[in-house]
Every structure is written in structure tokens, then in C-alpha cells.
Design a protein around this motif. Structure first.
Motif, PDB file in Angstrom:
ATOM      1  N   ALA A 193       0.833  -1.205   0.000  1.00  0.00           N
ATOM      2  CA  ALA A 193       0.000   0.000   0.000  1.00  0.00           C
ATOM      3  C   ALA A 193       0.864   1.250   0.000  1.00  0.00           C
ATOM      4  N   ASP A 194       2.080   1.136   0.552  1.00  0.00           N
ATOM      5  CA  ASP A 194       3.020   2.259   0.565  1.00  0.00           C
ATOM      6  C   ASP A 194       3.824   2.309  -0.732  1.00  0.00           C
ATOM      7  N   VAL A 195       4.380   1.181  -1.121  1.00  0.00           N
ATOM      8  CA  VAL A 195       5.127   1.081  -2.380  1.00  0.00           C
ATOM      9  C   VAL A 195       4.749  -0.247  -3.027  1.00  0.00           C
ATOM     10  N   PRO A 196       3.991  -0.225  -4.129  1.00  0.00           N
ATOM     11  CA  PRO A 196       3.627  -1.479  -4.793  1.00  0.00           C
ATOM     12  C   PRO A 196       4.862  -2.304  -5.143  1.00  0.00           C
ATOM     13  N   ALA A 197       4.737  -3.618  -5.045  1.00  0.00           N
ATOM     14  CA  ALA A 197       5.885  -4.501  -5.219  1.00  0.00           C
ATOM     15  C   ALA A 197       6.573  -4.305  -6.564  1.00  0.00           C
ATOM     16  N   ALA A 198       5.802  -4.182  -7.623  1.00  0.00           N
ATOM     17  CA  ALA A 198       6.395  -4.010  -8.945  1.00  0.00           C
ATOM     18  C   ALA A 198       7.166  -2.698  -9.038  1.00  0.00           C
ATOM     19  N   ARG A 199       6.622  -1.635  -8.432  1.00  0.00           N
ATOM     20  CA  ARG A 199       7.308  -0.335  -8.444  1.00  0.00           C
ATOM     21  C   ARG A 199       8.571  -0.392  -7.591  1.00  0.00           C
ATOM     22  N   LEU A 200       8.504  -1.089  -6.464  1.00  0.00           N
ATOM     23  CA  LEU A 200       9.677  -1.250  -5.621  1.00  0.00           C
ATOM     24  C   LEU A 200      10.782  -1.959  -6.386  1.00  0.00           C
ATOM     25  N   GLY A 201      10.405  -2.980  -7.150  1.00  0.00           N
ATOM     26  CA  GLY A 201      11.385  -3.694  -7.963  1.00  0.00           C
ATOM     27  C   GLY A 201      12.073  -2.783  -8.965  1.00  0.00           C
ATOM     28  N   GLU A 202      11.305  -1.897  -9.590  1.00  0.00           N
ATOM     29  CA  GLU A 202      11.883  -0.940 -10.541  1.00  0.00           C
ATOM     30  C   GLU A 202      12.879  -0.015  -9.841  1.00  0.00           C
ATOM     31  N   MET A 203      12.521   0.435  -8.639  1.00  0.00           N
ATOM     32  CA  MET A 203      13.422   1.311  -7.881  1.00  0.00           C
ATOM     33  C   MET A 203      14.733   0.597  -7.546  1.00  0.00           C
TER      34      MET A 203
END
Length: 740
Positions: A303-313
Motif C-alpha cells: 500500500a506504501d510502495v507497490p511490489a512491482a514499483r519497488l522492484g523498478e526502484m
């Protein structure tokens, strides 16, 4: 009210930082409320979109052979809901032929289109859906499915998948051309799985379908419960009335705010997530990026950082900007000593391991229409690392986020100073202060707690303050990864088997690095002892030995290891809070006493608890130089002064019954004069660039740091921004502390 001159200086600073932004509000409270409301609305929207209540589906995704069909049936039985297998229940019924026949009939590309069309014409609710291995390769059909469900990625070790496919006698899958191995195809497919999943289930080798099904249900439950992972201040006082609401923050809020409003530091309200032995073993062969994704997904709610977006980061943070593909490799030095090399990032210190990622987390978490001013105190390495990290954000984020880093003018090495000043970009400034790091850090904390200061920035410029020091949870958390990764590398290299204990020895000043190792142990890494290595500023060593934190009559000494020239250790508060069973009242008492009386003493029971895990000692300047000299003579390896401090203490304190991992926190090039003195090289009075090139000619280990060599070619920038900041600093503080 703010002094008029102080307001004028603030105005100059903020205009420079946000000259391209024109966000104004009439009242401080107005912006604060709008910011809080924006975060609440985002979370509310996320909850309503991703709730499993009613017609949502659980969608199992993974490579062929991941067990999606079997696991789906088990989950369906547990929940008493419909189970749909895309292969059997959609594709074959639509085509009136088997999937393998269809693939042979139309070929790879056409098959993906036909498969996607069949899924687009399908709808379901309240079901468990097992996808095919190739479904994620068709965007339109995946968006169609994602609208009405939670996509769970069954992440099964590659070696297990290949073995299962052989047993199933599957010799061809979608996308496999002649000459392409199954292993290579499965690696290629991962990019599609990473794009779509909402939550991951890490399936260790040998896990049964029933165990994986339980993991899926736990993952979905966690995904649903957006309020389950919250943070509290170390100075939070628990209400006596159990019905009274506890003041908590979400991860995104803790990252944005940096420091709690009561002066404490944010920590997780609940325990750290823990991996089991099988899960850790499955990570032994993983890359640093893969390990980081698994561990940080467990610590950051989607909810804070979606898993897919976290992976991109994570992939952006640990990419080509690191000189070594292993990111944080472990090197055997001698005997039972191993060096964890944390200096392969763009600025040559361990700070890069967190500050290449933290800016991306921060930019994602901040609400729209708000500007942020990051204030950072540096004892040497943080300054250039934070300026470099935030300069890598995209253009829009750089327009909303500015950085000012304050460093002790005469308390860092000449190279560190040049590096900090040379790292200034369009959204980052450096400020030299004629004092020490402790003053810089205390000053920033005072600014955070000054409502006049923060109110002025908010009212005039729509600007909110935050921090990127390790007092910020988003800065500290990524450091957990490299301690876990180091242990896994020792297992991978065959020096130990998983479960064997190790000690870690860390040059320590602000306590963040060693605290991250404590958190790694809490997640399941078997660290036996934490060896705290101090230089002549050994307040932490004395505290660990006595339980008495005493700054009275203690003056900060300038040493060859300036990054640990610290007397007020901020992150110690987090560890004491953990040991004291989250007693916020005690933390408030101790650290108020430290501020007012310059010392505190913890109870005997806490001292004993601290000494169960920690040992500590300190190293003199002579011993530091001698360690650099002797290590080079015996192994051809050059230690930087901070690592040399840790090596001396490890030799003295470690009992040699298990390996000790020594954190090498910076590349020796940043401290060339000290290295030349240690190696007894006469050409010490040369320019900084000449010293670095002289050291690089020795062909020692580790090899020269190319980014640091490049830095010596760049002229120092004009510091016109810094003068305004210095004048402001002079006006701001009541105590007389001359600024540069």
C-alpha cells in the motif's frame, strides 16, 4: 515569531531551491491538512481497489511448473470458492483442442494473441484463477484480470522449475525457439512476472503445495490489511487505557517526515518479518538485486510502495552506477577475516547502498503538489552520497525535492570536502560549518522541532522539511540487505553452511550500520556477536562496556577516520528502545537527560542485555596506520582508515571460533594522505589527484575506484549558494557558533 532577518535568509534559500515552483497556501495548517488528507485518500483508494471483499479474485501467476493449478485447487478448497484453470477451463474449451496442439498449429506469436483474446472474453468473481505461464506476456488481458483481483506471483527457484518440467516431460513452452534452452527462456519470462504481481510468495526448494497455499493466503491477508504495518516513535508513550488509539504512522509517512514530532525516531510497531531457513537457502544463489527485492518487499507494505514499483526502484538503484556487478561483494582477507566491500557505489562509501535507493522511495511516497526540503548532516560520506542520489531523480521529482547538506568544514578529509562540494547539482547544495558533526546533527533536529521555521516554509512556499540521515527509516532499512547478502555470499562461496554463526565488526559512529546488522539478525541471519569498533571518539565503546553514556568533559577529536568522529549517536536510541521493550517513556527520560545534563546511565539489566550481543573496543591513530601498513604488506590489500579501525578491534575482540565479517565502509582513495602516511610513501605533499594516481599505480587490492579518479578531474564549483545559507545559519541559532 521568526526574526525578520531570518525570514529574509529563509526566503533567499527557498527561492533558490524552488525557483521553478509556485505553490502557495494561506495557512500552515491548510497545507499540513491537505498533505495528510492526500495520504489518507491514497490509502483509502488503495484499500477499496484491492480489497478481497465480495467479487475479487485471487490470481496465481508464475512460470510453467510453478504449481499454480495444484495450489489453486487447495486454496479453493480452503476458501470454498470456484477454481478456474486458464489452460483447462478457458483455452481448451474455447479452442476445442489442447494447448499444445494450438501452439503447434499457430506458432508462438499468434498463440499469444489467441490466448489473450480468450482471456479478454472471460470474466469471473470471487474465484481462484490459475494463469498459464505465458498469460503475463499479453498486456491487455493482464490489465483485464488485474482490475478484479490480486495477482500473486509464485516465485519458485529456477532449478526446481527446470527439474519439474523434465519430470512432466514438457520440452517446449510458448516463446521457445530452436536453440533456446528452457533455463534461458524462464529467465527471460521473469521480466513479465515482475511487471504484474501485487504480492509475491517466495517458494523455497522442497516446499509442499499445501505449504505454498498457506503462504498465498497469508500474503493475500497481508495485502488486504493495509493498516497492519505501522511505525511508532521511540519516545511514544503507550496509553494506559487500552481503548485509547495509539499514534502510529505508515511507512510512507515515516519516510516523508524523517523525524517524529516528539523528537524520537520511527521504528516498526511490530516485529521485523522473519524468513525461514528454506527461504534463506533459496536466496544463496540469488543476485544482490534479487535479494534486495525479496527482503524489502517483506518490510514495505505494498500500500506504501507497490511490489512491482519497488522492484523498478531497486533495479535503478543498483545498476550501472555501481562499479562491481555484485554490488557489495565479500572478499576473504586472511584467516577467519572477511571484508564486506561497501564502496563500489558512485561516491565510494557504504552510504551509496542506501542513498541510491532512498531518494526513489522518498519521491514515490510524497503526495502531489508538495515541495520538500531535505536537510542532511554529514560526517563525511553522507554528503556526497545524498547529493548524488537525489540528483538521479527524474526532472519532475527534482523540481519538487531539494537537498541541503551540512558538513563540518574542518572535520572531513580534503577529498571528502571536494567531493561534497563537487556533487552539488540543480537541486542540491552543500554548506560548510565551522563546528563538528554533532552540532550539524543537533542543529537539524532543532530546526525540525521549530514550528516558526517549518511554518514559514510551508506558508510561503508550500515546502515541508525532511531528512535523509539514518534517522530516516527509509535511509536505514536498505542497509539491512547488505548484511544479509554478505552472509549468503559466505554460504555461496563454501566458507560456511547456512545456520553457522558469524560475527560482524563495524566501524561505528552514528550506530546506523551496526543497527542494520541487528535487524538482519532479527530477519533470520545467524549473527553471533556485533563488534562495535570506535576510534579515539569512543563514547559508544565506553557505553557498551559500562552502560554509562557520558559526554561531560569529552571533546570531539579529529582522526584519520572522520566518518565516525561522532559523539551523539542517534540510532542508539532505536536499539535501546528495542532492548527496553519499546519503553518510550524511558527513551524520553534518557535522551532529554543527555541533552540537558550530557550523560545518562541505563539499568544493570539493560547493560547485561546489551552485552549479550555486543562487544566493543577502540583503536588509536597509531594502531590504525599500523593496521593499514601490515595488511598491505601481508596481503596486498589496502584498508581505508575506518576499515583499519574495525580490523584492529576485530583482532583484539574476536575469538576466532567463527568467521568475522568486517564492514569496509569506504574506498581508501578518499583518504589518500592517511594511506600514504601509513604506507610510508614520501610523496605525501602532492595534490589530491596526484595522490590518488600514485596509489592507483601500486596495483593493490581493491582496484582504483574509477568514479573517484574522475572526481579529481572536475573543478570545484562556485559556492555562491552556500554563503546565503551560512548567513541564515548564523542568524538562526541563539548560541554563538561561527560559520564559514
Amino acid at each position: 515569531m521568526l526574526h525578520f532577518k531570518r525570514c529574509q535568509h529563509l526566503k533567499q534559500i527557498t527561492q533558490k531551491c524552488f525557483s521553478s515552483i509556485h505553490v502557495k497556501t494561506d495557512k500552515h495548517a491548510q497545507l499540513f491538512l491537505s498533505r495528510t488528507f492526500a495520504l489518507a485518500e491514497l490509502r483509502k483508494s488503495w484499500h477499496s481497489t484491492h480489497s478481497l471483499v465480495g467479487d475479487k479474485n485471487i490470481i496465481l501467476m508464475g512460470p510453467p511448473g510453478a504449481g499454480k493449478t495444484t495450489v489453486g485447487r487447495i486454496i479453493g478448497q480452503k476458501l470454498g470458492c470456484c477454481v478456474i484453470d486458464v489452460d483447462d477451463d478457458i483455452l481448451e474449451k474455447t479452442w476445442n483442442m489442447s494447448v499444445s496442439e494450438k501452439l503447434q498449429d499457430v506458432g508462438n506469436e499468434q498463440f499469444l494473441e489467441e490466448e489473450g483474446k480468450a482471456v479478454l472474453n472471460f470474466s469471473a468473481s470471487g474465484s481462484v484463477i490459475s494463469l498459464t505461464g505465458s498469460n503475463p506476456m499479453h498486456d491487455a488481458s493482464m490489465w483485464h484480470l488485474k482490475k478484479n483481483g490480486i495477482i500473486v506471483y509464485l516465485d519458485v527457484p529456477l532449478i526446481d522449475i527446470v527439474s519439474r518440467l523434465k519430470l512432466m516431460k514438457i520440452d517446449r513452452v510458448v516463446g521457445q525457439n530452436s536453440g533456446t534452452s528452457m533455463k534461458d527462456l524462464l529467465k527471460f519470462r521473469k521480466q513479465y512476472y515482475k511487471k504484474w504481481y501485487d504480492t509475491r510468495v517466495f517458494c523455497e526448494s522442497g516446499a509442499s503445495p499445501e505449504e505454498i497455499a498457506d503462504k498465498v493466503l497469508n500474503a493475500v491477508k497481508r495485502y488486504q490489511d493495509v493498516d497492519s504495518e505501522t511505525f511508532i516513535s521511540t519516545r511514544h508513550i503507550w496509553p494506559k487505557d487500552c481503548e485509547q488509539k495509539v499514534s502510529t504512522k505508515f511507512f510512507s509517512e515515516a519516510v516523508i517526515e524523517g523525524l517524529a514530532s516528539d523528537g524520537g525516531l520511527f521504528v516498526p510497531e511490530k516485529e521485523f518479518p522473519k524468513l525461514n531457513c528454506g527461504e534463506w537457502k533459496s536466496l544463496v544463489g540469488a543476485t544482490y538485486v534479487e535479494r534486495a527485492q525479496i527482503l524489502l518487499e517483506k518490510c514495505i507494505h505494498p500500500a506504501d510502495v507497490p511490489a512491482a514499483r519497488l522492484g523498478e526502484m531497486i533495479e535503478a538503484a543498483y545498476g550501472e552506477n555501481f562499479a562491481c556487478s555484485k554490488i557489495a561483494p565479500v572478499r576473504h582477507l586472511s584467516g577467519n577475516h572477511f571484508i564486506l566491500e561497501l564502496f563500489h557505489g558512485p561516491t565510494g562509501s557504504f552510504k551509496d547502498l542506501s542513498l541510491q535507493l532512498m531518494p526513489h522511495l522518498f519521491a514515490h511516497c510524497i503526495p502531489p503538489n508538495c515541495n520538500y526540503m531535505i536537510l542532511v548532516a554529514t560526517s563525511g560520506d553522507t554528503g556526497s552520497a545524498v547529493l548524488n542520489g537525489f540528483s538521479r531523480l527524474n526532472k519532475n521529482d527534482k523540481q519538487r525535492i531539494a537537498v541541503a547538506t551540512f558538513f563540518p568544514e574542518n572535520g572531513v578529509s580534503d577529498f571528502q570536502k571536494a567531493q561534497i562540494i563537487g556533487s552539488q547539482k540543480e537541486n542540491g547544495w552543500a554548506v560548510g560549518v565551522k563546528s563538528d558533526f554533532d552540532f550539524c546533527q543537533t542543529a537539524i533536529k532543532r530546526i525540525f522541532k521549530d514550528p516558526d521555521f517549518t511554518g514559514f516554509l510551508t506558508v510561503e512556499y508550500g515546502t515541508v522539511l525532511s531528512s535523509a540521515n539514518s534517522i530516516n527509516w527509509g535511509r536505514l532499512l536498505p542497509q539491512v540487505v547488505y548484511h544479509a547478502s554478505a552472509y549468503l555470499d559466505l554460504v555461496s562461496q563454501g566458507f560456511i553452511s547456512f545456520g553457522s554463526p558469524v560475527d560482524v565488526c563495524i566501524p561505528t559512529g552514528n550506530f546506523g550500520n551496526i543497527l542494520a546488522a541487528v535487524y538482519a539478525k532479527m530477519m533470520g541471519i545467524p549473527i553471533r556477536k556485533f563488534i562495535c569498533a570506535s576510534n579515539q571518539n569512543h563514547v559508544l565503546t565506553d557505553f557498551i562496556k559500562t552502560g554509562h553514556y557520558d559526554l561531560r568533559e569529552r571533546k570531539l577529536a579529529q582522526t584519520f577516520s572522520p566518518s565516525i568522529d561522532i559523539l551523539k549517536s542517534s540510532n542508539l536510541e532505536r536499539h535501546l528502545h528495542l532492548m527496553a521493550n519499546k519503553d518510550g517513556q524511558l527513551m524520553t527520560k534518557l535522551f532529554n537527560q543527555l541533552e540537558e545534563q550530557h550523560h545518562f546511565q541505563i539499568e544493570k539489566i539493560l547493560v547485561e542485555k546489551l552485552q549479550q550481543d555486543f562487544v566493543a573496543d577502540w583503536c588509536s591513530e597509531g594502531e590504525c596506520l599500523a593496521a593499514i601498513h601490515s595488511t598491505y604488506n601481508t596481503s596486498g590489500y589496502i584498508l581505508d582508515p575506518h576499515t583499519a579501525v574495525a580490523k584492529v578491534v576485530a583482532d583484539r575482540m574476536q575469538d576466532k571460533t567463527c568467521p568475522v565479517i568486517i564492514s569496509s565502509t569506504a574506498h581508501y582513495s578518499k583518504f589518500a594522505p592517511a594511506i600514504l602516511q601509513a604506507l610510508k610513501i614520501k610523496e605525501i605533499n602532492q595534490t589530491s589527484s596526484s595522490q590518488l594516481y600514485l596509489l592507483s599505480s601500486y596495483n593493490a587490492l581493491p582496484p582504483p575506484h574509477e568514479a573517484l579518479l574522475e572526481r579529481t578531474k572536475q573543478p570545484e564549483k562556485v559556492e555562491y549558494q552556500m554563503r546565503a545559507l551560512r548567513r541564515f545559519f548564523k542568524e538562526y541559532f541563539i548560541r554563538d557558533c561561527p560559520m564559514v
